[in-house]
Design a protein around this motif. Sequence first.
Motif, mmCIF file in Angstrom:
data_model
loop_
_atom_site.group_PDB
_atom_site.id
_atom_site.type_symbol
_atom_site.label_atom_id
_atom_site.label_comp_id
_atom_site.label_asym_id
_atom_site.label_seq_id
_atom_site.Cartn_x
_atom_site.Cartn_y
_atom_site.Cartn_z
ATOM 1 N N LEU A 160 0.830 -1.202 0.000
ATOM 2 C CA LEU A 160 0.000 0.000 0.000
ATOM 3 C C LEU A 160 0.866 1.255 0.000
ATOM 4 C CD1 LEU A 160 -2.800 -1.051 2.532
ATOM 5 C CD2 LEU A 160 -2.998 -0.867 0.047
ATOM 6 N N ALA A 161 1.996 1.202 0.692
ATOM 7 C CA ALA A 161 2.901 2.358 0.719
ATOM 8 C C ALA A 161 3.437 2.672 -0.672
ATOM 9 C CB ALA A 161 4.051 2.102 1.690
ATOM 10 N N LEU A 162 3.705 1.641 -1.465
ATOM 11 C CA LEU A 162 4.160 1.871 -2.829
ATOM 12 C C LEU A 162 3.070 2.585 -3.628
ATOM 13 C CD1 LEU A 162 6.339 1.518 -4.957
ATOM 14 C CD2 LEU A 162 5.409 -0.759 -5.446
ATOM 15 N N GLY A 163 1.831 2.179 -3.399
ATOM 16 C CA GLY A 163 0.728 2.883 -4.038
ATOM 17 C C GLY A 163 0.674 4.337 -3.612
ATOM 18 N N ALA A 164 0.994 4.602 -2.330
ATOM 19 C CA ALA A 164 1.029 5.973 -1.830
ATOM 20 C C ALA A 164 2.103 6.785 -2.540
ATOM 21 C CB ALA A 164 1.269 5.971 -0.326
ATOM 22 N N TYR A 165 3.251 6.176 -2.807
ATOM 23 C CA TYR A 165 4.324 6.859 -3.552
ATOM 24 C C TYR A 165 3.821 7.301 -4.927
ATOM 25 C CZ TYR A 165 8.467 6.126 -0.582
ATOM 26 O OH TYR A 165 9.405 6.185 0.429
ATOM 27 N N PHE A 166 3.139 6.387 -5.609
ATOM 28 C CA PHE A 166 2.630 6.711 -6.943
ATOM 29 C C PHE A 166 1.585 7.822 -6.875
ATOM 30 C CE2 PHE A 166 3.717 2.132 -8.251
ATOM 31 C CZ PHE A 166 4.964 2.520 -8.721
ATOM 32 N N ALA A 167 0.724 7.777 -5.863
ATOM 33 C CA ALA A 167 -0.310 8.806 -5.715
ATOM 34 C C ALA A 167 0.313 10.171 -5.466
ATOM 35 C CB ALA A 167 -1.253 8.432 -4.569
ATOM 36 N N CYS A 168 1.334 10.203 -4.619
ATOM 37 C CA CYS A 168 2.002 11.470 -4.325
ATOM 38 C C CYS A 168 2.694 12.030 -5.575
ATOM 39 C CB CYS A 168 3.009 11.285 -3.192
ATOM 40 S SG CYS A 168 2.252 10.974 -1.583
ATOM 41 N N ALA A 169 3.334 11.151 -6.328
ATOM 42 C CA ALA A 169 4.004 11.604 -7.553
ATOM 43 C C ALA A 169 2.995 12.166 -8.539
ATOM 44 C CB ALA A 169 4.782 10.443 -8.167
ATOM 45 N N GLY A 222 1.906 15.578 -7.546
ATOM 46 C CA GLY A 222 2.958 16.577 -7.410
ATOM 47 C C GLY A 222 3.417 16.793 -5.980
ATOM 48 N N LYS A 223 3.197 15.811 -5.114
ATOM 49 C CA LYS A 223 3.615 15.900 -3.716
ATOM 50 C C LYS A 223 4.965 15.203 -3.546
ATOM 51 C CE LYS A 223 -0.261 17.737 -2.100
ATOM 52 N NZ LYS A 223 -0.307 19.066 -1.465
ATOM 53 N N ARG A 224 5.911 15.888 -2.922
ATOM 54 C CA ARG A 224 7.241 15.333 -2.719
ATOM 55 C C ARG A 224 7.327 14.642 -1.345
ATOM 56 N NH1 ARG A 224 10.146 20.904 -3.133
ATOM 57 N NH2 ARG A 224 8.261 21.297 -1.894
ATOM 58 N N ILE A 225 7.890 13.440 -1.359
ATOM 59 C CA ILE A 225 8.103 12.676 -0.121
ATOM 60 C C ILE A 225 9.579 12.832 0.260
ATOM 61 C CG2 ILE A 225 8.038 10.376 0.937
ATOM 62 C CD1 ILE A 225 6.000 9.556 -1.218
ATOM 63 N N PRO A 226 9.892 13.291 1.480
ATOM 64 C CA PRO A 226 9.006 13.658 2.594
ATOM 65 C C PRO A 226 8.785 15.174 2.718
ATOM 66 C CG PRO A 226 11.215 13.418 3.419
ATOM 67 C CD PRO A 226 11.304 13.218 1.915
ATOM 68 N N SER A 255 11.885 -1.944 -0.522
ATOM 69 C CA SER A 255 11.584 -0.735 0.255
ATOM 70 C C SER A 255 12.821 0.117 0.521
ATOM 71 C CB SER A 255 10.901 -1.102 1.575
ATOM 72 O OG SER A 255 11.758 -1.870 2.398
ATOM 73 N N ARG A 256 13.994 -0.491 0.501
ATOM 74 C CA ARG A 256 15.218 0.275 0.715
ATOM 75 C C ARG A 256 15.760 0.874 -0.581
ATOM 76 N NH1 ARG A 256 16.713 -5.117 1.192
ATOM 77 N NH2 ARG A 256 18.173 -5.853 -0.429
ATOM 78 N N ASP A 257 15.218 0.440 -1.713
ATOM 79 C CA ASP A 257 15.758 0.860 -3.001
ATOM 80 C C ASP A 257 14.923 1.924 -3.706
ATOM 81 O OD1 ASP A 257 17.913 -0.975 -2.847
ATOM 82 O OD2 ASP A 257 16.566 -2.595 -3.450
ATOM 83 N N ILE A 258 13.682 2.119 -3.293
ATOM 84 C CA ILE A 258 12.891 3.162 -3.928
ATOM 85 C C ILE A 258 13.385 4.524 -3.451
ATOM 86 C CG2 ILE A 258 10.843 1.729 -4.260
ATOM 87 C CD1 ILE A 258 9.636 2.959 -1.803
ATOM 88 N N GLU A 259 12.916 5.572 -4.097
ATOM 89 C CA GLU A 259 13.391 6.912 -3.765
ATOM 90 C C GLU A 259 12.220 7.796 -3.342
ATOM 91 O OE1 GLU A 259 15.831 9.764 -2.805
ATOM 92 O OE2 GLU A 259 16.533 7.820 -3.539
ATOM 93 N N PRO A 260 12.241 8.328 -2.117
ATOM 94 C CA PRO A 260 13.244 8.059 -1.088
ATOM 95 C C PRO A 260 13.018 6.675 -0.452
ATOM 96 C CG PRO A 260 11.519 9.438 -0.189
ATOM 97 C CD PRO A 260 11.203 9.294 -1.658
ATOM 98 N N PRO A 261 14.058 6.088 0.130
ATOM 99 C CA PRO A 261 13.896 4.793 0.808
ATOM 100 C C PRO A 261 12.791 4.866 1.869
ATOM 101 C CG PRO A 261 16.207 5.333 0.562
ATOM 102 C CD PRO A 261 15.454 6.562 0.170
#
Length: 333
Positions: free
Chosen positions: A249-258, A261-265, A279-285
């Motif tokens: 689900l967190a990966l889905g959250a990354y896609f939604a933020c991108a 136009g929302k930058r994590i963090p 999970s350690r290899d995506i950006e940001p980890p």
Amino acid sequence: MNRIGVSIRDVARETGLSTATISRVVNGGSKVSEKTRQTVLEACARLDYLPNPAARALSTRRSKAVAAIIPTIEHSVFAKFIAAIERTLGARGYSLIMAISNADEVEELAAARKLLGMGADALILSGLDHSDLLLDMLERRAVPYVFTSAWDARSARPTIGYDNALLAERALAHLAERGHRRVAVVHGPLAESDRTRARRAGAMSVGDRFEHLAFFEAPLDVAGGKACVRAALDDPREFTAYLCSTDVLALGAYFACAQAGKRIPLDVSVMGFDNLDWSRDIEPPLTTIDLPATGMGDMVAERIVAYLEDGVDLRSEELPARIIERASVADLR
């Protein structure tokens, strides 16, 4: 199949050892030296000898097969768990047979009947909630079983896993300690998993630490997480962090933020649950909770073999889990 005419007596003659010693080695017994074990295995390979499972089951009243029923094989946390079980069982001369329940009690019961009909000596089940029909069947047949992926000290049945409610509390405490007061918890379908319900309950228990603590249910896949978080990003409560009950689900959250136009963090924080390999290899980890799926698989297999071989009681055991702090959670203090 065995080469015609090759029997355990042929292996005994080849090695100069007794048939009892050969039997202990090929059936995974532990009371032989490593040198003897190697001698026997090499002789078996030369003679193309394999033990006959049917004959072994008749003589020992055990198939030396352990069954596991898991909700899905699509998530790597279950794949790691199953791989560890199979490796540890194999080292002790046992085999693993497996079925998928799709988080459905009817399918789980049907799978259990099939696996026990195949002669499984024990059964590994995911989570704490199972149908009374299944549990009654296991009790009637005196089949040893263990619940996994969850731990409950109050359970009358053996549970090997982690305290999902406590881990959710710790995850929210981690966010609160970094100044987050408006947090959205994104979780999978409550009806499908007692682990999800436990994590939600644990999160709700610390709600008084937050200005806003909201809960959003999503299908347990990347698309579900993306759609849920994309909608929640427009919520007027303006959440500063999203705690996802799985890394998927967190990966889905990354896609939604991108997409939004929302930058994590910098604009919003995201925290996961599972510590999947990527999970350690995506950006940001991804900051996440490390669930020891491999260690749990090893422990479950070891405990079941100890019960079957030596009569050691199956009991509940809690595994440690920890927060892996990476770069996806901002410090707002």
